[in-house]
Scaffold this motif. Structure first.
Motif, PDB file in Angstrom:
ATOM      1  N   SER A   1      -5.781   8.151   2.191  1.00  0.00           N
ATOM      2  CA  SER A   1      -6.885   7.402   2.791  1.00  0.00           C
ATOM      3  C   SER A   1      -6.868   7.366   4.314  1.00  0.00           C
ATOM      4  CB  SER A   1      -6.916   5.986   2.218  1.00  0.00           C
ATOM      5  OG  SER A   1      -5.661   5.363   2.275  1.00  0.00           O
TER       6      SER A   1
ATOM      7  N   VAL B   1       0.891  -1.164   0.000  1.00  0.00           N
ATOM      8  CA  VAL B   1       0.000   0.000   0.000  1.00  0.00           C
ATOM      9  C   VAL B   1       0.929   1.213   0.000  1.00  0.00           C
ATOM     10  CG1 VAL B   1      -1.728   1.324   1.269  1.00  0.00           C
ATOM     11  CG2 VAL B   1      -1.860  -1.174   1.233  1.00  0.00           C
TER      12      VAL B   1
ATOM     13  N   LYS C   1      -4.805  -2.273   4.811  1.00  0.00           N
ATOM     14  CA  LYS C   1      -5.762  -1.168   4.948  1.00  0.00           C
ATOM     15  C   LYS C   1      -6.647  -1.361   6.180  1.00  0.00           C
ATOM     16  CE  LYS C   1      -5.811   1.739   1.155  1.00  0.00           C
ATOM     17  NZ  LYS C   1      -6.606   2.764   0.469  1.00  0.00           N
TER      18      LYS C   1
END
Length: 214
Positions: free
Chosen positions: A132, A124, A192
């Motif tokens: 995010s 990521v 995430k």
């Protein structure tokens, strides 16, 4: 007697063929390199369903806000630690710099024998994390994210492939080795979820589609 020797030669040849195949099996590249095993597809689907869907915002992003690389063990920093973890027969000097070894890049299926040909990919990307939710983190938490060797977040891959990926999410970029994509999206969702980062709508749609085929 001639038939006996013929059968014996055939038996020996069969055994040698099997041995050669076994050697190839053990010496060949592994599809998942040494990335910590991500959660199952079923768990990833559950995690994905719980992630917040939000529009990304890159305002204020600076890579320096995610300090890398830090000391992980002894004289080894994060890059050196991952190179040792992900390589085969890796030899390092007193500064923990890899002087020889072999590395398989699961994104593109290439094998390298020079550490300089490899980047350590943030699965990521740092900019994606900022977009995010990481913009609200402390520097210490961003440093932890950028140097996380526990979650499936860091992996040694071909340098120009990593540069081509840049900061793109799975709606925009995926490994060219299709057999690795399930591992990739499972890892993406796990990271995430662990860091409570959001996903945008296109990203979630892509992840949902890939996970459906895992």
């Amino acid at each position: 007697m001639a038939k006996f020797y013929a059968r014996r030669r055939l038996s020996i040849l069969t055994a040698l063929t099997g041995l050669i195949a076994s050697v190839g099996l053990f010496n060949g590249p592994t599809a998942s390199a040494a990335l910590p095993t991500p959660v199952s597809a079923a768990t990833a689907r559950t995690y994905l369903a719980s992630l917040t869907v939000a529009t990304e915002n890159r305002t204020g992003y600076d890579r320096d806000l995610f300090p890398t690389w830090i000391t992980i063990s002894g004289t080894c920093n994060t890059r050196e630690y991952i190179l040792k973890r992900d390589g085969s027969n890796v030899v390092t000097n007193s500064a923990c710099t890899a002087t020889s070894g072999s590395w398989y890049s699961p994104y593109d299926g290439a094998t390298w024998t020079a550490a300089s040909d490899l980047d350590i990919d943030h699965l990521v990307p740092l900019a994606e994390a900022w977009d995010s939710g990481a913009s609200a983190w402390t520097t210490a938490r961003r440093q932890g994210f950028a140097n996380d060797v526990t979650r499936p977040q860091l992996i040694a891959v071909t340098d120009n492939v990593n540069q081509s990926k840049s900061d793109q999410d799975p709606a925009e970029w995926m490994p060219s080795v299709t057999s690795y994509r399930c591992t990739y999206v499972r890892a993406w969702v796990q990271v995430k979820y662990y860091y409570d980062l959001s996903v945008d709508s296109a990203e979630k749609s892509a992840l949902t589609s890939y996970l459906a085929n895992c």
